[in-house]
Write a protein that holds these residues in place. Sequence first.
Motif: not given
Length: 429
Positions: A393-408
């Motif tokens: 579920t979405r509560d397992k995701i940190g916004q910072g993690e998703l931002h870093s993956a997207t930047l890379f």
Amino acid sequence: MADATSLRLDPAIAAELLADPGLWRDFNDICDCGGRLAGTESEKRAFALLRERVRAASPANSGRSIPVPYGGWRAKRATLRLPGGSLAPCHPLVRTIATPPQGLPAEVIDLGRGTPEEFEAHASEIRGRVVLVRHELMFAAGTIHRRRKYDAARAHGAVGFMIAGPLAGHVVAGSSGRQAGDGIPALGIAPETAARLGRRATGYPTVTMTIETEEGPAETETLLYDYPGRTDEWVVLSAHVDGHDLAESAMDNGTGLASVLAVARALAPRVAGFRRGLRLMFFSVEEWALTGSAQYVEALGAEERSRIALNVNLDSVAGSPDLAALTSGFGGVEPFVLGVAEANGLGVRAVRPLMTNSDHANFAQAGIPALRLVAGFDDPAANLRHVLTPADTRDKIGQGELHSATLFTAALVAAACNAEPAEVARWRS
């Protein structure tokens, strides 16, 4: 090897991505669609959402839909009756066959992890019984996929298959890997249920599996959007749409879908100036033995395959701050990937052996350099352990993690689109 300057993401693009509210919005909206099991309204809602978001970013690019016929399947009912008569929670694995209407009573043989050695050691005891094995962290070296265990159970004459999940109180989902025709009934169960099914001195415990299914021809789609560059070559950025019906399929693969959309918004206006074009691909029935991408790659001619420089496949890219690139045996890709990471101040691990656990595998097996980006590789404590359970579920995701993956991802794709021909040739070597 390219110099660091050419591998660094344009600061203007990085700033756009960091300020883009659409990344988190898209992720939540994808989760709102539900688990996206292939063939359900949830999957259709997700495809409609993707069309809407790509159209909003690129109104002139209508893309195209590639039909994907497949063997449709739906579970109507499943129960597991334990010794003593009580019922235990269970979940039918995708494309399991049905049991007889009255159920399938059989003894259970617990093979632990379900390694080839365990199957071999108990070869004479498996026939006529239900094999019980354990689900493994999928994003780890040496993992034995459930499909291999299911196939081994069938090959040894088992009449049923059960796989126990890793999290107390949670059953586990996933595909049996069966394509069509014969198979054996297959259920995902919780670890505490498995603990009650060990062999005793008096013999093997008996359970009754009851599964009712519905099968027939079905069709889904692959969405493809081309943004041409200066040549006829392409970098393919892909993610799979489908998931499971236990939860939101947030990590697997709401994260990948949201990241692809954000990268497309940032790069699409600039691709015309890149050496290579960008091809966005949204596959489905990935959870059903990578069917959508398999059909796409099989339909490509040799010349078309040669024009794809690299497939960057996003699947479960958040849930941990640690990102890995599974480079599918293409050793020449690794210096490039690591160079992009270093040039952009990001830590990314390269893992070389081919892992056939997402759509990149079909590209790689066709000789096209391909990699999968995944979070939490080899980390049993990462939130990726919740994948294929009701806790994805979405509560397992940190916004910072998703931002870093997207930047890379944006940095990697932009650099690949502009890489020198000699660099691209090294990827295929």
